[in-house]
Design a protein around this motif. Structure first.
Motif, PDB file in Angstrom:
ATOM      1  N   UNK A  97       0.979  -1.009  -0.042  1.00  0.00           N
ATOM      2  CA  UNK A  97      -0.254  -0.075  -0.004  1.00  0.00           C
ATOM      3  C   UNK A  97       0.646   1.831   0.422  1.00  0.00           C
ATOM      4  N   UNK A  98       2.121   1.313   0.554  1.00  0.00           N
ATOM      5  CA  UNK A  98       2.743   2.633   0.651  1.00  0.00           C
ATOM      6  C   UNK A  98       4.477   2.247   0.713  1.00  0.00           C
ATOM      7  N   UNK A 117       0.717   0.841 -12.646  1.00  0.00           N
ATOM      8  CA  UNK A 117      -0.576   0.324 -11.775  1.00  0.00           C
ATOM      9  C   UNK A 117      -1.165  -0.532 -11.086  1.00  0.00           C
ATOM     10  N   UNK A 118      -0.780   0.285  -9.952  1.00  0.00           N
ATOM     11  CA  UNK A 118      -1.425   0.445  -9.043  1.00  0.00           C
ATOM     12  C   UNK A 118      -1.414   1.932  -8.357  1.00  0.00           C
ATOM     13  N   UNK A 119      -1.329   3.052  -9.807  1.00  0.00           N
ATOM     14  CA  UNK A 119      -1.498   4.241  -9.355  1.00  0.00           C
ATOM     15  C   UNK A 119      -0.473   5.187  -8.071  1.00  0.00           C
ATOM     16  N   UNK A 120       0.823   4.648  -8.376  1.00  0.00           N
ATOM     17  CA  UNK A 120       1.478   4.702  -7.594  1.00  0.00           C
ATOM     18  C   UNK A 120       3.048   5.167  -8.147  1.00  0.00           C
ATOM     19  N   UNK A 236       6.807   4.771  -1.383  1.00  0.00           N
ATOM     20  CA  UNK A 236       5.807   5.142  -2.753  1.00  0.00           C
ATOM     21  C   UNK A 236       4.881   6.012  -1.959  1.00  0.00           C
ATOM     22  N   UNK A 237       4.588   6.751  -3.164  1.00  0.00           N
ATOM     23  CA  UNK A 237       3.742   7.964  -3.060  1.00  0.00           C
ATOM     24  C   UNK A 237       2.154   7.582  -4.331  1.00  0.00           C
ATOM     25  N   UNK A 238       1.436   8.308  -3.778  1.00  0.00           N
ATOM     26  CA  UNK A 238      -0.327   8.134  -4.568  1.00  0.00           C
ATOM     27  C   UNK A 238       0.321   8.861  -5.891  1.00  0.00           C
TER      28      UNK A 238
END
Length: 271
Positions: A97-98, A117-120, A236-238
């Protein structure tokens, strides 16, 4: 003859590919820098056990070991006159997630695709873009044009797994003896001796280690001198919902430089 003799010895203890022909040694004698340094042998380990065997062999025979990512560095850090470890087979990626767990041989471009693919996304974005490896980025404390907002690798490094010269695998942060030694270096006053700049890849960044959960940061910028990087846990970040580009025109450089100091205070992601 020395290269051939050492190459055959290494072949007897490893199952992976080992090269020591003239063409391969010439190929690995250069990187993106202007230096030339011919290695004796190039090894392509497929797991930690093979790296451990190589390090123990090198230690016993007093041979230098140099880990190599994509060879995109500009200062010759991927070159060595002993054994080159090409870590291209260390290419696993796991997205959470993060944070993301990425092997040292993962190409930045492949990581970007997985994260997209995960919008990150992963903040540091070196100028060589998709061609550098995660291990190389950590070893050089890479940053990029958006470091004003997202910092360098050291600011996004949550954890790291390395193998030290003795052949022991260590996770940082942890409670290992290696970690305890680093912990003794924690001293708030050290920070005052470092320059107050947004980008610094010079030497061991002891100023960034303020608590035991920061111990992994000693590896960022260490250029392979403390151990072989196996994998890393990276923040990681959005992905930003919107992006805006503003272009400013000036009559001369002096005016642009003067305004740059004011623009930085507005906290842009890049300038």
């Amino acid at each position: 003859m020395k290269a051939e003799k050492i190459g055959h010895k290494i072949q007897r203890i490893l199952q992976c590919q080992v090269l020591f022909d003239k063409y391969s040694r010439d190929f690995y004698s250069v990187d993106a820098s202007s230096y030339i340094l011919k290695p004796l042998v190039i090894v392509f380990p497929r797991n930690e056990k093979e790296i451990i065997k190589i390090l123990r062999f090198a230690s016993k025979n007093n041979i230098q070991v140099t880990p190599r990512g994509a060879g995109t560095g500009l200062v010759g850090s991927a070159l060595g006159n002993g054994i080159i470890l090409d870590l291209k087979h260390f290419d696993k990626i796991k997205v959470y997630s993060n944070y993301v767990q990425a092997d040292s041989g993962v190409l930045k471009g492949n990581l970007d695709k997985k994260l997209e693919e995960k919008s990150k996304f992963f903040g540091p974005d070196p100028s060589v873009g998709s061609y550098c490896t995660i291990g190389g980025m950590i070893a050089t404390n890479a940053s990029g044009s958006h470091s004003l907002k997202y910092g360098s690798v050291i600011d996004n490094l949550v954890g790291v797994r390395i193998i030290i010269s003795s052949g022991k695998a260590i996770n940082l942060p942890s409670k290992s003896q290696f970690s305890i030694k680093i912990s003794k270096m924690i001293n708030p006053s050290i920070k005052k001796k470092f320059p107050f700049v947004s980008k610094n890849s010079c030497g061991y960044r002891l100023d960034k280690i303020t608590k035991t959960t920061d111990l992994q940061k000693i590896i960022a910028g260490s250029e392979g001198t403390l151990g072989i990087i196996i994998s890393a846990k990276l923040k990681i970040l959005p992905q930003p919902k919107k992006k805006t580009l503003i272009i400013l025109s000036y009559k001369n450089v002096e005016m642009a430089v003067s305004d740059s100091a004011k623009i930085v205070k507005l906290k842009p992601s890049a300038l």
